[in-house]
Design a protein around this motif. Structure first.
Motif, PDB file in Angstrom:
ATOM      1  N   GLN A   1       0.910  -1.245  -0.023  1.00  0.00           N
ATOM      2  CA  GLN A   1      -0.014  -0.005   0.040  1.00  0.00           C
ATOM      3  C   GLN A   1       0.934   1.330   0.170  1.00  0.00           C
ATOM      4  O   GLN A   1       0.600   2.126  -0.731  1.00  0.00           O
ATOM      5  CB  GLN A   1      -1.103  -0.051   1.027  1.00  0.00           C
TER       6      GLN A   1
ATOM      7  N   THR B   1       0.374   4.897  -2.078  1.00  0.00           N
ATOM      8  CA  THR B   1      -0.252   6.004  -1.579  1.00  0.00           C
ATOM      9  C   THR B   1       0.916   7.224  -1.186  1.00  0.00           C
ATOM     10  O   THR B   1       0.718   8.352  -1.557  1.00  0.00           O
ATOM     11  CB  THR B   1      -0.872   5.818  -0.252  1.00  0.00           C
TER      12      THR B   1
ATOM     13  N   ARG C   1      -6.857  12.004  -5.635  1.00  0.00           N
ATOM     14  CA  ARG C   1      -7.852  11.434  -4.603  1.00  0.00           C
ATOM     15  C   ARG C   1      -8.636  10.136  -5.351  1.00  0.00           C
ATOM     16  O   ARG C   1      -8.945   9.467  -4.371  1.00  0.00           O
ATOM     17  CB  ARG C   1      -8.994  12.800  -4.297  1.00  0.00           C
TER      18      ARG C   1
ATOM     19  N   LYS D   1      -8.591   6.579  -3.553  1.00  0.00           N
ATOM     20  CA  LYS D   1      -9.940   5.739  -3.364  1.00  0.00           C
ATOM     21  C   LYS D   1     -10.069   4.449  -3.964  1.00  0.00           C
ATOM     22  O   LYS D   1     -10.250   3.230  -3.424  1.00  0.00           O
ATOM     23  CB  LYS D   1     -11.032   6.596  -3.642  1.00  0.00           C
TER      24      LYS D   1
ATOM     25  N   TYR E   1      -7.688   2.492  -4.905  1.00  0.00           N
ATOM     26  CA  TYR E   1      -6.593   1.637  -4.228  1.00  0.00           C
ATOM     27  C   TYR E   1      -6.923   1.112  -2.851  1.00  0.00           C
ATOM     28  O   TYR E   1      -7.024  -0.134  -2.492  1.00  0.00           O
ATOM     29  CB  TYR E   1      -5.315   1.971  -4.165  1.00  0.00           C
ATOM     30  N   THR E   2      -7.256   2.256  -1.892  1.00  0.00           N
ATOM     31  CA  THR E   2      -7.372   1.878  -0.691  1.00  0.00           C
ATOM     32  C   THR E   2      -8.700   1.334   0.001  1.00  0.00           C
ATOM     33  O   THR E   2      -9.290   0.636   0.742  1.00  0.00           O
ATOM     34  CB  THR E   2      -6.868   2.835   0.192  1.00  0.00           C
ATOM     35  N   GLN E   3      -9.900   2.163  -0.894  1.00  0.00           N
ATOM     36  CA  GLN E   3     -11.214   1.817  -0.331  1.00  0.00           C
ATOM     37  C   GLN E   3     -11.925   0.867  -1.269  1.00  0.00           C
ATOM     38  O   GLN E   3     -12.671  -0.259  -0.763  1.00  0.00           O
ATOM     39  CB  GLN E   3     -12.101   3.123  -0.421  1.00  0.00           C
ATOM     40  N   ASP E   4     -11.917   1.144  -2.471  1.00  0.00           N
ATOM     41  CA  ASP E   4     -12.686   0.152  -3.294  1.00  0.00           C
ATOM     42  C   ASP E   4     -11.877  -1.147  -3.691  1.00  0.00           C
ATOM     43  O   ASP E   4     -12.511  -2.023  -4.287  1.00  0.00           O
ATOM     44  CB  ASP E   4     -12.882   1.034  -4.867  1.00  0.00           C
ATOM     45  N   GLU E   5     -10.514  -1.167  -3.493  1.00  0.00           N
ATOM     46  CA  GLU E   5      -9.795  -2.369  -3.771  1.00  0.00           C
ATOM     47  C   GLU E   5      -9.974  -2.702  -5.156  1.00  0.00           C
ATOM     48  O   GLU E   5      -9.801  -3.823  -5.629  1.00  0.00           O
ATOM     49  CB  GLU E   5     -10.126  -3.427  -2.725  1.00  0.00           C
TER      50      GLU E   5
ATOM     51  N   LYS F   1     -16.480  -5.986  -7.903  1.00  0.00           N
ATOM     52  CA  LYS F   1     -16.997  -4.966  -6.984  1.00  0.00           C
ATOM     53  C   LYS F   1     -17.924  -5.426  -5.832  1.00  0.00           C
ATOM     54  O   LYS F   1     -18.178  -4.424  -4.928  1.00  0.00           O
ATOM     55  CB  LYS F   1     -17.433  -4.014  -7.551  1.00  0.00           C
TER      56      LYS F   1
ATOM     57  N   LYS G   1      -7.883  -8.042  -1.435  1.00  0.00           N
ATOM     58  CA  LYS G   1      -6.780  -7.324  -0.824  1.00  0.00           C
ATOM     59  C   LYS G   1      -5.809  -8.503  -0.415  1.00  0.00           C
ATOM     60  O   LYS G   1      -4.480  -8.341  -0.657  1.00  0.00           O
ATOM     61  CB  LYS G   1      -7.129  -6.561   0.532  1.00  0.00           C
TER      62      LYS G   1
END
Length: 501
Positions: free
Chosen positions: A329, A333, A373, A377, A379-383, A470, A478
């Motif tokens: 990660q 980021t 942004r 999103k 990468y980290t939230q929606d994967e 999704k 992950k």
């Protein structure tokens, strides 16, 4: 006079010098120590001392090669480092053959546009002679005013040797001032204004690499005064790197040791460029040169590029995460944090991509930040790792069209995007297998029938797979991504390489 035994009270200084010069020109005497042995029986005679001083200048001219123009008075710092002094003649001596000393620096400079200038001036030889004179005599004059020694190499290249990091940086900036009609140094004691026919020359930009200040990097001086050794090679590699990053503008790359020594040298007595806050060192990480890792810095000296100071922390974090291979990660980021900081601090820009990006027809600083942004999103939230990687590729296209965007960042962006993209085929295959295995849980009865019926229809099949990717039912996305990173650690190692393989 054919032998020193013939020397007597009637022998003139000129006759003695003629005798000594014959020995020097023939090669029988090629060092001052050898000359000293010849004249030792009569060395205290004032006429002998005067003739020996003149003979020493001839030895320098014929056998000191690169350092032929160096003088005891004009280059005191270099003289102290490079010359073995003579006890009877304090302004004479012999060059040290191998130099493993910390107070020695090499700057390699390359003039942009030299070949084009020569082609354009092939019918105007006087212009070519003017540039030749500037690169030889004028650069030598500027170098001497900075207590350095310079020599022209292979057409558009110049080599400078100095006895301190401050001198090396000052002379490099002064040479850029001369060719570009700028005033980066701002020291009246170092004249860089063009004179005479040189006024008609066009503006030239340079790339430069500076290294030195380390006893582990020896410089070898050959019998004919030429330079060799790792110090010379690493300086050339840094200059090549500077040229890669900026092939048309002024750019200086230095080793980390040069930066540290410059700061140390200017703690008590501050030089002109330190007083004027003329330069800033931007840490540019380690670069590999033929198997050797060299920590590097860019010397930021153009006022319009001083914004680079504001993203040094973000850049350092990216260096740290790539060094530690934190691909899960942090690297992604950290890259986005760096791009965001650059976009928010650099001069305003507006570009029009070939195709709209996320509905944006044109991209400016603010919309660039918005894309950053969205990428984070994804990468980290929606994967959604394929989408996140596609953002990286779009950023590459954007950055390549923004003139003021730092080229070093583009290199890192390309390298990081390539590493992540290399994981996508295996990742997609793993996710598709999981969709196949868990289709009964992902889709309701209606969609399940459609899914099973659509396997032979590629377009519908791909849309349903995207829906499957999704789905919150897939809890191992992950884990799959991170496991791929861990199992490909060796392949994911990332280091910028510059120079010949």
């Amino acid at each position: 006079m054919k032998d020193l035994s013939e020397y007597n009270d009637n022998t003139s200084e000129y006759e003695l010098f003629s005798f000594l010069s014959e020995k020097i020109v023939s090669g029988e005497v090629s060092s001052f120590s050898a000359l000293k042995e010849r004249i030792l029986p009569v060395v205290k005679d004032p006429r002998v001392q005067a003739a020996a001083a003149r003979a020493f200048e001839l030895i320098k001219k014929l056998y000191w090669g690169f350092f032929a123009g160096m003088g005891f008075r004009s280059h005191r710092r270099l003289w102290k480092e490079l010359v073995i002094p003579d006890q009877h003649f304090p302004e004479a001596g012999d060059l040290k053959p191998t130099l493993q000393i910390s107070n020695l620096y090499i700057a390699m400079l390359d003039i942009h546009g030299y070949t084009k200038f020569c082609m354009d001036s092939r019918k105007n030889l006087s212009m070519m002679h003017t540039l030749d004179h500037a690169m030889s005599a004028e650069v030598s004059r500027i170098a001497t005013s900075c207590q350095a020694v310079s020599q022209r190499e292979r057409g558009d290249e110049m080599v400078v040797v100095a006895a301190s990091a401050t001198d090396a940086l000052t002379v490099t900036l002064a040479i850029m001032d001369y060719f570009g009609k700028t005033s980066y140094v701002g020291d009246p004691a170092i004249p860089t204004k063009r004179q005479g026919s040189a006024e008609s020359l066009p503006l030239f930009k340079c790339s430069a690499g500076i290294t030195g200040g380390n006893t582990q990097s020896p410089l070898i001086i050959t019998e004919r005064g030429s330079l060799a050794g790792f110090l010379l090679n690493s300086g050339a590699r840094l200059q090549t790197r500077a040229n890669e990053l900026s092939s048309t503008e002024n750019r200086i790359m230095v080793s980390k040791q040069v930066q540290m020594n410059f700061i140390k040298e200017n703690q008590s007595i501050r030089s002109a460029i330190a007083k004027n806050d003329a330069i800033y060192f931007l840490d540019t990480g380690q670069i590999e040169f033929k198997g050797v890792m060299i920590p590097t810095c860019e010397v930021v000296f153009k006022p319009e590029e001083r914004y680079k100071e504001q993203f040094s922390e973000e850049l350092a974090r990216l260096f740290g995460s790539t060094k530690e291979s934190l691909w899960e990660q942090r690297i992604y980021t950290d890259m986005m944090d760096l791009l965001s900081k650059i976009a928010s601090t650099m001069p305003q820009f507006t570009i029009t991509p070939q195709e709209p990006i996320r509905g944006m027809i044109s991209i400016n600083n603010d919309s660039f930040l918005q894309l950053c942004r969205l990428a984070v999103k994804a990468y980290t939230q929606d994967e959604d790792y394929p989408l996140a990687v596609s953002y990286l590729k779009q950023f590459i296209e954007l950055v390549e069209t923004i003139p003021a965007f730092d080229r070093l960042i583009l290199d890192y962006l390309k390298g990081i995007a390539a590493k992540y993209e290399s994981l996508l085929p295996a990742y997609r295959e793993s996710v598709e297998k999981e969709i196949e295995d868990r289709a009964n849980h992902i889709f309701n009865e209606q969609y399940l029938k459609a899914y099973q019926a659509a396997k032979n229809g590629a377009a519908i099949y791909e849309k349903l797979k995207d829906m499957g990717r999704k789905s919150p039912v897939l809890t191992r996305k992950k884990v799959l991504w991170f496991n791929l990173i861990k199992s490909n650690k060796e392949r994911m190692e990332f280091t910028l390489y510059s120079g010949k393989k």
